[in-house]
Write a protein that holds these residues in place. Structure first.
Motif, PDB file in Angstrom:
ATOM      1  N   HIS A  66       0.822  -1.216   0.000  1.00  0.00           N
ATOM      2  CA  HIS A  66       0.000   0.000   0.000  1.00  0.00           C
ATOM      3  C   HIS A  66       0.857   1.268   0.000  1.00  0.00           C
ATOM      4  N   PHE A  67       2.156   1.098   0.186  1.00  0.00           N
ATOM      5  CA  PHE A  67       3.031   2.244   0.440  1.00  0.00           C
ATOM      6  C   PHE A  67       3.189   3.130  -0.801  1.00  0.00           C
ATOM      7  N   VAL A  68       3.069   4.428  -0.606  1.00  0.00           N
ATOM      8  CA  VAL A  68       3.324   5.370  -1.712  1.00  0.00           C
ATOM      9  C   VAL A  68       4.589   6.175  -1.429  1.00  0.00           C
ATOM     10  N   ARG A  69       4.604   6.930  -0.334  1.00  0.00           N
ATOM     11  CA  ARG A  69       5.796   7.736  -0.008  1.00  0.00           C
ATOM     12  C   ARG A  69       5.718   8.218   1.425  1.00  0.00           C
ATOM     13  N   LYS A  70       6.878   8.574   1.941  1.00  0.00           N
ATOM     14  CA  LYS A  70       6.932   9.202   3.252  1.00  0.00           C
ATOM     15  C   LYS A  70       6.606  10.675   3.068  1.00  0.00           C
ATOM     16  N   ILE A  71       5.734  11.208   3.907  1.00  0.00           N
ATOM     17  CA  ILE A  71       5.377  12.625   3.807  1.00  0.00           C
ATOM     18  C   ILE A  71       6.273  13.451   4.730  1.00  0.00           C
ATOM     19  N   ARG A  80      -5.410   3.662  -0.576  1.00  0.00           N
ATOM     20  CA  ARG A  80      -6.566   3.283   0.241  1.00  0.00           C
ATOM     21  C   ARG A  80      -6.883   1.807   0.002  1.00  0.00           C
ATOM     22  N   VAL A  81      -7.018   1.073   1.076  1.00  0.00           N
ATOM     23  CA  VAL A  81      -7.374  -0.349   0.976  1.00  0.00           C
ATOM     24  C   VAL A  81      -8.505  -0.649   1.950  1.00  0.00           C
ATOM     25  N   GLU A  82      -9.162  -1.746   1.679  1.00  0.00           N
ATOM     26  CA  GLU A  82     -10.065  -2.290   2.698  1.00  0.00           C
ATOM     27  C   GLU A  82      -9.293  -3.418   3.365  1.00  0.00           C
ATOM     28  N   GLY A 178      -4.578  -5.707   2.558  1.00  0.00           N
ATOM     29  CA  GLY A 178      -5.797  -4.985   2.228  1.00  0.00           C
ATOM     30  C   GLY A 178      -6.125  -5.122   0.752  1.00  0.00           C
ATOM     31  N   ARG A 179      -7.410  -4.947   0.448  1.00  0.00           N
ATOM     32  CA  ARG A 179      -7.841  -4.942  -0.948  1.00  0.00           C
ATOM     33  C   ARG A 179      -7.832  -3.500  -1.439  1.00  0.00           C
ATOM     34  N   LEU A 180      -7.166  -3.269  -2.554  1.00  0.00           N
ATOM     35  CA  LEU A 180      -7.063  -1.908  -3.090  1.00  0.00           C
ATOM     36  C   LEU A 180      -8.443  -1.338  -3.395  1.00  0.00           C
ATOM     37  N   GLN A 186      -7.239  -6.906  -6.184  1.00  0.00           N
ATOM     38  CA  GLN A 186      -5.818  -6.932  -5.832  1.00  0.00           C
ATOM     39  C   GLN A 186      -5.614  -6.792  -4.326  1.00  0.00           C
ATOM     40  N   ILE A 187      -4.915  -7.766  -3.745  1.00  0.00           N
ATOM     41  CA  ILE A 187      -4.578  -7.699  -2.321  1.00  0.00           C
ATOM     42  C   ILE A 187      -3.120  -7.271  -2.183  1.00  0.00           C
ATOM     43  N   VAL A 188      -2.888  -6.284  -1.340  1.00  0.00           N
ATOM     44  CA  VAL A 188      -1.518  -5.792  -1.128  1.00  0.00           C
ATOM     45  C   VAL A 188      -1.186  -5.801   0.370  1.00  0.00           C
ATOM     46  N   LEU A 189       0.094  -5.796   0.657  1.00  0.00           N
ATOM     47  CA  LEU A 189       0.568  -5.685   2.039  1.00  0.00           C
ATOM     48  C   LEU A 189       0.207  -4.292   2.562  1.00  0.00           C
ATOM     49  N   ALA A 190      -0.320  -4.223   3.792  1.00  0.00           N
ATOM     50  CA  ALA A 190      -0.734  -2.926   4.330  1.00  0.00           C
ATOM     51  C   ALA A 190      -0.279  -2.787   5.782  1.00  0.00           C
TER      52      ALA A 190
END
Ligand code: TMP
Length: 241
Positions: A66-71, A80-82, A178-180, A186-190
């Motif tokens: 789920h990672f995009v970037r450090k703010i 966003r995932v469920e 989580g599911r995107l 698609q399930i991703v690590l969250a």
């Protein structure tokens, strides 16, 4: 503004993009299902730095996350995932609730990693469940579980090697998936990956370098997290040098 979710150690905030959230790391620490509580200065920053570094490393190896970037110090941008309400625990060495449940002594290395599932429910205290429970509770399909198991073992391989390089044994850890929102197929690590949700033992001294320092009142909790971060940073600096 209110967070869309507030957990024991994190808050989730909406952003201008409906498919993106801001995940904020708090200084709060809990153990034993929230029974024991404390707050540590810098914990949010340390866990954010450690988790970011691990997510960037996993991303490079091709693990979907789920990672995009450090703010900033205590915030990251995530897709966003469920969240799949199943916590996936991987154990390489006997510790924690495994020992409590089995009477086995802490420290025994397993011949193969153990995968364990628990139902993500604070109310119920995250009870241990199995594949059949998960199917009948409608938490995930058998196909999803094949994927979760495979991913967790892959992450275990990658992170066990990564931590070994900095003199740490990855004893056990908990993953969430989580599911995107943009594509629920698609399930991703969250969630985060930090010493809050991992057991890390110093390979030379056996010293605990994770949240067990807080759970067991061993002291120097943030010093241990700082040490883990310092070692990982030094390892990555070598890579780019
Ligand atoms: P356990 O031995 O208490 O079951 O914990 C196994 C691993 O999972 C350990 O590294 C800590 C992590 N964990 C969490 O991240 N959250 C939890 O709620 C629990 C119970 C464990």
């Amino acid at each position: 503004m209110h967070p869309i979710y507030e957990g024991k150690a994190k808050r989730l905030w909406e952003t201008s993009d409906p498919m993106t959230l801001r995940m904020e790391f708090k200084n709060d620490a809990t153990a034993f299902n929230g029974e024991k509580k404390a707050s540590f200065e810098n914990k949010g920053r340390l866990n954010n730095e450690i988790s970011t570094l691990i997510y960037e490393y996993l991303g490079k190896t091709g693990i979907p996350t789920h990672f995009v970037r450090k703010i900033d110090d205590t915030n990251v941008e995530v897709k966003r995932v469920e969240i799949v309400m199943v916590e996936v625990i991987v154990r390489n060495v006997a510790a924690g609730s495994f020992c409590k449940r089995t009477g086995m002594e802490e420290g025994k290395a397993f011949s193969q990693p153990i995968i364990e599932f628990s139902y993500k429910s604070d109310e119920l205290g995250d009870p241990l469940i199995n594949d059949d429970y998960i199917r009948e509770m409608g938490l995930a399909t058998p196909e999803d579980l094949v994927f979760l198991r495979k991913s967790a073992l892959q992450v275990n391989e990658i992170l066990s090697g990564f931590f070994a390089e900095v003199g740490l044994k990855l004893v056990d850890f908990k993953l969430e998936f989580g599911r995107l929102a943009s594509d629920p197929s698609q399930i991703v690590l969250a969630d985060e990956i930090s010493p809050d949700g991992c057991r890390l033992w110093d390979l030379k001294t056996g010293e605990k370098m994770d949240k067990d320092r807080f759970r067991r009142d061993l002291g120097n909790v943030m010093e241990a997290y700082e040490e883990v971060l310092g070692r990982l940073k030094a390892r990555l600096a070598k890579e780019t040098a």
